[in-house]
Design a protein around this motif. Structure first.
Motif, PDB file in Angstrom:
ATOM      1  N   TRP A  82       0.836  -1.208   0.000  1.00 41.19           N
ATOM      2  CA  TRP A  82       0.000   0.000   0.000  1.00 41.19           C
ATOM      3  C   TRP A  82       0.870   1.258   0.000  1.00 41.19           C
ATOM      4  CZ3 TRP A  82      -4.479   1.629  -1.320  1.00 41.19           C
ATOM      5  CH2 TRP A  82      -4.973   2.852  -0.853  1.00 41.19           C
ATOM      6  N   ALA A  83       1.944   1.249   0.808  1.00 44.38           N
ATOM      7  CA  ALA A  83       2.850   2.402   0.836  1.00 44.38           C
ATOM      8  C   ALA A  83       3.531   2.593  -0.517  1.00 44.38           C
ATOM      9  CB  ALA A  83       3.891   2.219   1.941  1.00 44.38           C
ATOM     10  N   ALA A  84       3.898   1.482  -1.176  1.00 41.97           N
ATOM     11  CA  ALA A  84       4.543   1.568  -2.485  1.00 41.97           C
ATOM     12  C   ALA A  84       3.575   2.097  -3.540  1.00 41.97           C
ATOM     13  CB  ALA A  84       5.077   0.199  -2.900  1.00 41.97           C
ATOM     14  N   LEU A  85       2.314   1.687  -3.448  1.00 39.50           N
ATOM     15  CA  LEU A  85       1.315   2.167  -4.411  1.00 39.50           C
ATOM     16  C   LEU A  85       1.115   3.679  -4.320  1.00 39.50           C
ATOM     17  CD1 LEU A  85      -1.407  -0.630  -4.188  1.00 39.50           C
ATOM     18  CD2 LEU A  85       0.003  -0.077  -6.188  1.00 39.50           C
ATOM     19  N   GLN A  86       1.239   4.214  -3.113  1.00 42.59           N
ATOM     20  CA  GLN A  86       1.022   5.643  -2.924  1.00 42.59           C
ATOM     21  C   GLN A  86       2.034   6.494  -3.686  1.00 42.59           C
ATOM     22  OE1 GLN A  86      -1.900   6.440  -1.286  1.00 42.59           O
ATOM     23  NE2 GLN A  86      -1.942   4.208  -1.385  1.00 42.59           N
ATOM     24  N   VAL A  87       3.216   5.920  -3.962  1.00 42.65           N
ATOM     25  CA  VAL A  87       4.238   6.686  -4.683  1.00 42.65           C
ATOM     26  C   VAL A  87       4.443   6.155  -6.100  1.00 42.65           C
ATOM     27  CG1 VAL A  87       5.452   7.397  -2.596  1.00 42.65           C
ATOM     28  CG2 VAL A  87       6.066   5.236  -3.685  1.00 42.65           C
ATOM     29  N   THR A  88       3.549   5.257  -6.553  1.00 44.53           N
ATOM     30  CA  THR A  88       3.631   4.728  -7.919  1.00 44.53           C
ATOM     31  C   THR A  88       2.828   5.630  -8.865  1.00 44.53           C
ATOM     32  OG1 THR A  88       3.846   2.466  -7.110  1.00 44.53           O
ATOM     33  CG2 THR A  88       3.164   2.746  -9.400  1.00 44.53           C
ATOM     34  N   PRO A  89       3.454   6.216  -9.882  1.00 43.34           N
ATOM     35  CA  PRO A  89       2.757   7.170 -10.754  1.00 43.34           C
ATOM     36  C   PRO A  89       1.471   6.621 -11.372  1.00 43.34           C
ATOM     37  CG  PRO A  89       5.113   7.253 -11.150  1.00 43.34           C
ATOM     38  CD  PRO A  89       4.886   6.107 -10.220  1.00 43.34           C
ATOM     39  N   ALA A  90       1.477   5.374 -11.853  1.00 40.73           N
ATOM     40  CA  ALA A  90       0.275   4.818 -12.493  1.00 40.73           C
ATOM     41  C   ALA A  90      -0.886   4.771 -11.514  1.00 40.73           C
ATOM     42  CB  ALA A  90       0.571   3.417 -13.033  1.00 40.73           C
ATOM     43  N   PHE A  91      -0.605   4.392 -10.268  1.00 36.84           N
ATOM     44  CA  PHE A  91      -1.659   4.319  -9.262  1.00 36.84           C
ATOM     45  C   PHE A  91      -2.144   5.717  -8.890  1.00 36.84           C
ATOM     46  CE2 PHE A  91      -3.155   3.906  -4.820  1.00 36.84           C
ATOM     47  CZ  PHE A  91      -4.145   2.952  -5.019  1.00 36.84           C
ATOM     48  N   GLN A  92      -1.219   6.667  -8.830  1.00 37.85           N
ATOM     49  CA  GLN A  92      -1.605   8.042  -8.529  1.00 37.85           C
ATOM     50  C   GLN A  92      -2.516   8.600  -9.615  1.00 37.85           C
ATOM     51  OE1 GLN A  92       2.298   9.819  -8.088  1.00 37.85           O
ATOM     52  NE2 GLN A  92       2.247   9.618  -5.860  1.00 37.85           N
ATOM     53  N   ARG A  93      -2.195   8.281 -10.885  1.00 32.70           N
ATOM     54  CA  ARG A  93      -3.048   8.757 -11.987  1.00 32.70           C
ATOM     55  C   ARG A  93      -4.428   8.105 -11.930  1.00 32.70           C
ATOM     56  NH1 ARG A  93       1.917   8.287 -14.873  1.00 32.70           N
ATOM     57  NH2 ARG A  93       1.312   6.224 -15.645  1.00 32.70           N
ATOM     58  N   TYR A  94      -4.456   6.806 -11.553  1.00 36.02           N
ATOM     59  CA  TYR A  94      -5.741   6.090 -11.455  1.00 36.02           C
ATOM     60  C   TYR A  94      -6.612   6.713 -10.361  1.00 36.02           C
ATOM     61  CZ  TYR A  94      -9.039   2.436 -10.086  1.00 36.02           C
ATOM     62  OH  TYR A  94     -10.163   1.761  -9.742  1.00 36.02           O
ATOM     63  N   ARG A  95      -6.017   7.029  -9.223  1.00 37.40           N
ATOM     64  CA  ARG A  95      -6.767   7.629  -8.130  1.00 37.40           C
ATOM     65  C   ARG A  95      -7.275   9.004  -8.525  1.00 37.40           C
ATOM     66  NH1 ARG A  95      -4.062   7.421  -2.360  1.00 37.40           N
ATOM     67  NH2 ARG A  95      -6.152   8.142  -1.876  1.00 37.40           N
ATOM     68  N   ALA A  96      -6.425   9.754  -9.249  1.00 38.11           N
ATOM     69  CA  ALA A  96      -6.854  11.085  -9.682  1.00 38.11           C
ATOM     70  C   ALA A  96      -8.016  11.011 -10.651  1.00 38.11           C
ATOM     71  CB  ALA A  96      -5.666  11.817 -10.322  1.00 38.11           C
ATOM     72  N   SER A  97      -8.032   9.982 -11.509  1.00 37.27           N
ATOM     73  CA  SER A  97      -9.130   9.839 -12.494  1.00 37.27           C
ATOM     74  C   SER A  97     -10.449   9.447 -11.852  1.00 37.27           C
ATOM     75  CB  SER A  97      -8.744   8.793 -13.544  1.00 37.27           C
ATOM     76  OG  SER A  97      -8.683   7.501 -12.969  1.00 37.27           O
ATOM     77  N   ARG A  98     -10.374   8.847 -10.626  1.00 36.42           N
ATOM     78  CA  ARG A  98     -11.577   8.418  -9.935  1.00 36.42           C
ATOM     79  C   ARG A  98     -12.224   9.521  -9.115  1.00 36.42           C
ATOM     80  NH1 ARG A  98     -13.852   3.701 -11.317  1.00 36.42           N
ATOM     81  NH2 ARG A  98     -14.496   3.324  -9.143  1.00 36.42           N
TER      82      ARG A  98
END
Length: 273
Positions: free
Chosen positions: A256-272
Motif C-alpha cells: 500500500w505504501a509503495a502504491l502511494q508513490v507509484t505514478p500509475a496508481f496516482q493517476r488512477y486515483r486522480a481519475s476516480r
C-alpha cells in the motif's frame, strides 16, 4: 463544553488506552520474533495525532526498554550471539549514512517495490526452510563479512524508508547457521545501539514525545518476556510459520505504501475523483 477526561501525563483516556494496547502487542511480537515493533507503533502514534517524524522518533525511543527486556530474556537462555550482534550494529551505523546519502538520489518508488520483493522472498524462505534449535553461527572471516553487509543493508533501508531491521536480520542470521532463537535474540541486541543513538539525536531536535514513548516502552518491556517465553514454547517450524504470517501483514502494508508513490496508481486515483 465538558473538558475531555485526561489520564497519566496529560493524555486523554482514548490515547492512553491505545498506547497501552499497542505496547502489549508490540512487546509480545518483539519477544516472539526478535523485531523492533515499529511497524505497529508508528501507525498507532500517527493515529493518536503525532506527525510522521514525531511518531518515528517516539517509536525508536520506546524500543530501548523493549529491546533491553528482550535481550535479557533471550540471554538468560543462552540465545544471543554477542559478536554477531556487534557486527550487525556496526553495519547499521555505516548503512544509515549510506541511506541518508542516497535518500535524495534514488526514486522512492523503486526502493519500496524492491523492499516488497525482498520481504516476499523472506516469507518463502521461512516457509520452505527447516529451522533448527540446536545450530549456532560458526564465525569465520567470510561469515563476519556477510553479517557486516547485512547490517549495512539494514541501516541503508532504515535511512531510506524508515523500516526496521528485524525482518532482515532474523532470516539472514538463520541462513548463516543461527537457530531461530539465537537469530531473534541477536537481532534484538543489534537494535539497541541504533535506537540509542537515534533517540539521542531526535531528543536534541525535540521530536520525541517522552511521555508516550516512556509509556509504550515500559508496557512493551513487561510483555516482551512473555513473547520470548512463547517463542521458546512453540516448535521451530511453528515459529517460522508464525513469523511468515506476520511478514505477510507487513508486506500488505508495504504494498500500500509503495502504491502511494507509484505514478500509475496516482493517476488512477486522480481519475476516480
Amino acid at each position: 463544553m465538558q473538558k475531555e477526561q485526561r489520564g497519566a501525563g496529560g493524555m486523554d483516556r482514548r490515547t492512553l488506552a491505545i498506547l497501552v494496547l499497542v505496547g502489549v502487542i508490540s512487546g509480545f511480537l518483539s519477544g516472539m520474533f526478535g523485531i523492533g515493533g515499529g511497524s505497529i507503533i508508528v501507525p498507532a502514534l500517527v493515529w493518536t495525532g503525532l506527525q510522521q517524524r514525531q511518531a518515528s522518533a517516539t517509536s525508536l525511543a520506546s524500543m530501548i526498554p523493549m529491546s533491553l527486556a528482550g535481550v535479557a530474556s533471550y540471554a538468560l537462555g543462552g540465545h544471543v550471539d554477542w559478536l554477531a550482534a556487534l557486527l550487525l550494529a556496526v553495519g547499521t551505523v555505516i548503512g544509515a549514512q549510506i541511506g541518508t546519502w542516497l535518500l535524495d538520489r534514488l526514486p522512492e518508488v523503486i526502493l519500496r517495490w524492491l523492499y516488497v520483493g525482498f520481504l516476499m522472498a523472506v516469507i518463502a524462505q521461512q516457509l520452505l526452510s527447516t529451522p533448527s534449535r540446536e545450530s549456532s553461527i560458526q564465525l569465520s572471516p567470510a561469515v563476519a563479512l556477510i553479517i557486516l553487509l547485512v547490517g549495512i543493508l539494514i541501516g541503508t533501508l532504515s535511512g531510506l524508508l524508515g523500516v526496521g531491521g528485524g525482518a532482515i536480520a532474523v532470516p539472514a542470521l538463520a541462513l548463516l547457521g543461527a537457530s531461530d532463537l539465537i537469530a531473534r535474540g541477536t537481532s534484538l541486541l543489534a537494535i539497541l545501539p541504533s535506537s540509542l543513538s537515534g533517540t539521542f539525536t531526535n531528543l536534541r531536535h525535540h521530536l520525541v514525545h517522552a511521555g508516550q514513548g516512556l509509556l509504550l516502552g515500559i508496557v512493551a518491556a513487561l510483555t516482551t518476556p512473555v513473547g520470548t517465553w512463547a517463542a521458546s514454547g512453540v516448535s521451530a517450524r511453528m515459529g517460522a510459520n508464525l513469523f511468515a504470517a506476520y511478514l505477510c501483514l507487513i508486506v500488505l502494508r508495504c504494498i500500500w505504501a509503495a502504491l502511494q508513490v507509484t505514478p500509475a496508481f496516482q493517476r488512477y486515483r486522480a481519475s476516480r475523483r
